[in-house]
Design a protein around this motif. Structure first.
Motif, PDB file in Angstrom:
ATOM      1  N   ARG A  14       0.818  -1.178   0.078  1.00  0.00           N
ATOM      2  CA  ARG A  14      -0.025   0.013   0.053  1.00  0.00           C
ATOM      3  C   ARG A  14       0.921   1.083  -0.055  1.00  0.00           C
ATOM      4  NH1 ARG A  14      -5.364   1.576   1.439  1.00  0.00           N
ATOM      5  NH2 ARG A  14      -5.145   4.052   2.003  1.00  0.00           N
ATOM      6  N   LYS A  15       1.830   1.195   1.066  1.00  0.00           N
ATOM      7  CA  LYS A  15       2.750   2.378   1.058  1.00  0.00           C
ATOM      8  C   LYS A  15       3.391   2.675  -0.387  1.00  0.00           C
ATOM      9  CE  LYS A  15       3.626   3.150   5.872  1.00  0.00           C
ATOM     10  NZ  LYS A  15       4.680   2.746   6.984  1.00  0.00           N
ATOM     11  N   VAL A  18       1.571   4.136  -3.164  1.00  0.00           N
ATOM     12  CA  VAL A  18       1.366   5.639  -2.698  1.00  0.00           C
ATOM     13  C   VAL A  18       2.581   6.571  -3.200  1.00  0.00           C
ATOM     14  CG1 VAL A  18       1.192   7.467  -0.734  1.00  0.00           C
ATOM     15  CG2 VAL A  18      -0.225   5.600  -0.674  1.00  0.00           C
ATOM     16  N   THR A  22       2.731   8.981  -6.101  1.00  0.00           N
ATOM     17  CA  THR A  22       3.223  10.518  -5.709  1.00  0.00           C
ATOM     18  C   THR A  22       4.251  10.992  -6.998  1.00  0.00           C
ATOM     19  OG1 THR A  22       2.958  10.117  -3.473  1.00  0.00           O
ATOM     20  CG2 THR A  22       4.501  11.924  -4.407  1.00  0.00           C
ATOM     21  N   PHE A  53      -7.365   1.070  -2.808  1.00  0.00           N
ATOM     22  CA  PHE A  53      -7.768   2.243  -2.656  1.00  0.00           C
ATOM     23  C   PHE A  53      -9.453   2.471  -3.139  1.00  0.00           C
ATOM     24  CE2 PHE A  53      -3.258   2.429  -2.771  1.00  0.00           C
ATOM     25  CZ  PHE A  53      -3.123   3.317  -1.932  1.00  0.00           C
ATOM     26  N   SER A  58      -9.654   8.355  -4.681  1.00  0.00           N
ATOM     27  CA  SER A  58      -9.353   8.231  -3.229  1.00  0.00           C
ATOM     28  C   SER A  58      -7.759   8.356  -3.277  1.00  0.00           C
ATOM     29  CB  SER A  58     -10.017   6.715  -2.728  1.00  0.00           C
ATOM     30  OG  SER A  58     -11.083   6.693  -2.912  1.00  0.00           O
ATOM     31  N   LEU A  59      -7.212   7.578  -4.208  1.00  0.00           N
ATOM     32  CA  LEU A  59      -5.677   7.500  -4.347  1.00  0.00           C
ATOM     33  C   LEU A  59      -5.244   8.677  -4.520  1.00  0.00           C
ATOM     34  CD1 LEU A  59      -2.806   6.237  -4.614  1.00  0.00           C
ATOM     35  CD2 LEU A  59      -3.380   5.888  -6.907  1.00  0.00           C
ATOM     36  N   GLU A  62      -5.568  10.569  -1.293  1.00  0.00           N
ATOM     37  CA  GLU A  62      -4.300  10.197  -0.047  1.00  0.00           C
ATOM     38  C   GLU A  62      -3.220  10.809  -0.548  1.00  0.00           C
ATOM     39  OE1 GLU A  62      -5.157   6.759   1.488  1.00  0.00           O
ATOM     40  OE2 GLU A  62      -3.021   6.141   1.872  1.00  0.00           O
ATOM     41  N   LYS A  65      -3.295  14.642   0.013  1.00  0.00           N
ATOM     42  CA  LYS A  65      -3.131  15.197   1.607  1.00  0.00           C
ATOM     43  C   LYS A  65      -1.553  14.887   2.144  1.00  0.00           C
ATOM     44  CE  LYS A  65      -6.398  12.176   3.124  1.00  0.00           C
ATOM     45  NZ  LYS A  65      -7.434  11.640   3.689  1.00  0.00           N
ATOM     46  N   HIS A  66      -0.838  14.042   1.653  1.00  0.00           N
ATOM     47  CA  HIS A  66       0.517  13.875   2.151  1.00  0.00           C
ATOM     48  C   HIS A  66       1.208  15.137   1.511  1.00  0.00           C
ATOM     49  CE1 HIS A  66      -0.021  10.328   4.272  1.00  0.00           C
ATOM     50  NE2 HIS A  66      -0.238   9.403   3.074  1.00  0.00           N
ATOM     51  N   GLU A 120     -12.291  17.787   0.932  1.00  0.00           N
ATOM     52  CA  GLU A 120     -11.339  17.760   1.987  1.00  0.00           C
ATOM     53  C   GLU A 120     -10.188  18.512   1.636  1.00  0.00           C
ATOM     54  OE1 GLU A 120     -11.016  13.519   2.427  1.00  0.00           O
ATOM     55  OE2 GLU A 120      -9.733  13.576   4.262  1.00  0.00           O
TER      56      GLU A 120
END
Lengths: 186, 186, 186, 186
Positions: A14-15, A18, A22, A53, A58-59, A62, A65-66, A120
């Motif tokens: 998962r990480k 992401v 990115t 995700f 959603s991805l 995510e 937000k980071h 969001e």
DNA sequence: CATGAATGAGCCTTCATTCAT
DNA sequence: AATGAATGAAGGCTCATTCAT
């Protein structure tokens, strides 16, 4: 688990996704980057990304937000022993480091652009530009808060953003930050 | 010619399309806004848009170029009778007016994001952030140019950008500009 | 009248368009070649082409008809003083000359392909492959006509087509024709 | 897997698509036949076709390669026990059978027309018209190879093509082939 | 005769998403 | 947890054609 390519955190799929997402989003833009490209770069299938995700949105969220500097600001605000100048130095140096690569800077810009699309993101930006900015102002200039103090912190943040987007070749980040803080603190 | 909806310049189809496209792009983003929507809003056919601009990319580029503040900066630099403070006031006030609507501000952000996609945008941004910034610095602080002077103008520009993106409710544009100029000119 | 580019018959717009269209069709194919390209190459507007020919299909048909070797065959058949060998030589040499450029050969191929699309082309091909072939057979081999005589002329025509499509580098057209006629006449 | 319509090889989606595409292309032409029609005829979605082949061009190419008679020629050349006449009979009979339907004949014609569009087709045609033709000539007429021998094989191939395109009603394929071989072998 | 403006039909392609395994 | 197969919605673009001038 399959061998995942280009991942630091190779033992957490998962990480890893992401992380790869990115990078791909930064290069191609949130919209232009297809899931298939992220999947290819991460060495997994499109389906797996969706399994984790749920949807591309959603991805994107995510990752977005980071990308925002909320973690930096709240982190520095949490260090209660910092003085006025120390706080600005803390935020400024971490900020300029986080967005020192043009990829991250580009991603920051794109994320801000998303505020009309994702509620969001808008809320996070509100928190940053209103809540946190006022808190910083209080810590730096002391009570009572007035317009001018808030404006100065906004100028501080805006200048950091602007330098990140287009670093000045002849001036390195730390020099720039130094000049900036001097200006703000007068 | 068909009656064109939502156009100020109703007697010039091409200009009208650019005008409508600007609005639609601001609302939905360059990528998300389909040509069909622009066509619908302008009351023309998709084909006509392509007939005038050749491709969506060209239309995006045309809109994007109008969005950047190059015209403002070069316009103010052209007024040779302006003093140091006058020059900053000229640029600042026009800048804040141009991007006073959230639509235009959002569009500015998106346009900057395009610099990785369109070489022409990158070149314009280079011109703005390097050439013009140095020229402003010279006019404001006088020769010889040094890093600190350039940095200050960049801070000036960054602060304008940041305020445009998120105006501070309690502080109106002119007050902000006043504070900013005071800070810069020290 | 506008100056027409690339035209031999510069004083007849209609002929000029056909001429340019022939070239463009040969290069790009009937389907792939847009009217706009023909218009550009001929230095006229798309509308004018449609004004002369009514539709692209009509233009295609007009070009296609000129491409088929019916004129050659009927021309040679018209020369009543030609003997058996003379007739084959007449047809063969003109045929190989007409399609000596790869452009014309390519166009011939494409035109034959059109027979499922345009009834008129099919009828012309019928006339060529049935009517004319039988007439040639009669002139060359004399009455009564039989299957073998017809087959020989078809072999003659097929061999001409095949050489036109892919000339043999080491054998020039006249040598090839000579061999062919010798074979046919036994 | 969905039930696929009109397919012989019903248990292999990819093959089925090629099969249906071949038929549709033959009827409508490579250019005119939209993917949607092939999809409809095969009972699958357009997307699936693209998922398998990547693009329409690739599908066209795949079909086109199967259409050329390279397989026949190389197959017969591979039978080393065939004498001169046997080789020609092998090639001729298979050739005339492969293109006995007007659909396949039409497709052959169209495929040859593609040589200006797809390099791969041109290379295959080169191989057929140069390499294979010379090899056949050697096998049929023996060393040393000379122009006349090559020309004869070209005449042979051209006559096959021409008959396939327009079979002579009164002469069936085997009779035609017999006459042709007699002529060639003299 | 001649053109530019305008349109609409249709096509290839992209891409997120779903489903069965 | 993981994948390949399959789909549908949507978008950009091409291009023949029409119309007013």
């Amino acid at each position: 688990m399959k061998t995942l390519r280009g991942c630091t955190s190779a033992n957490d799929t998962r990480k890893c996704i992401v992380e790869v997402a990115t990078r791909v989003f930064a290069l191609h833009g949130f919209q232009r980057a297809p899931l298939s490209l992220i999947a290819f770069e991460a060495g997994v299938s499109k389906s797996l990304i969706l399994w984790y995700f749920g949807s591309k949105d959603s991805l994107v969220l995510e990752v977005a937000k980071h990308v925002l500097p909320l973690d930096i600001v709240s982190g520095c605000l949490g260090q209660e022993d910092l003085g006025a100048q120390g706080l600005l130095e803390c935020i400024g140096s971490r900020y300029l480091r986080k967005y020192s690569s043009s990829l991250m800077a580009s991603l920051l810009l794109q994320t801000i652009s998303l505020e009309n699309t994702y509620t969001e993101i808008r809320m996070l930006l509100d928190k940053l530009c209103t809540g946190y900015v006022r808190e910083i102002a209080r810590r730096v200039f002391g009570e009572p808060l007035n317009k001018e103090k808030v404006a100065k912190i906004r100028i501080f943040m805006g200048s950091l953003l602007c330098y990140s987007l287009r670093p000045i070749e002849s001036i390195d980040a730390s020099k720039y930050l130094e000049s900036l803080i001097k200006l703000i603190m007068h």
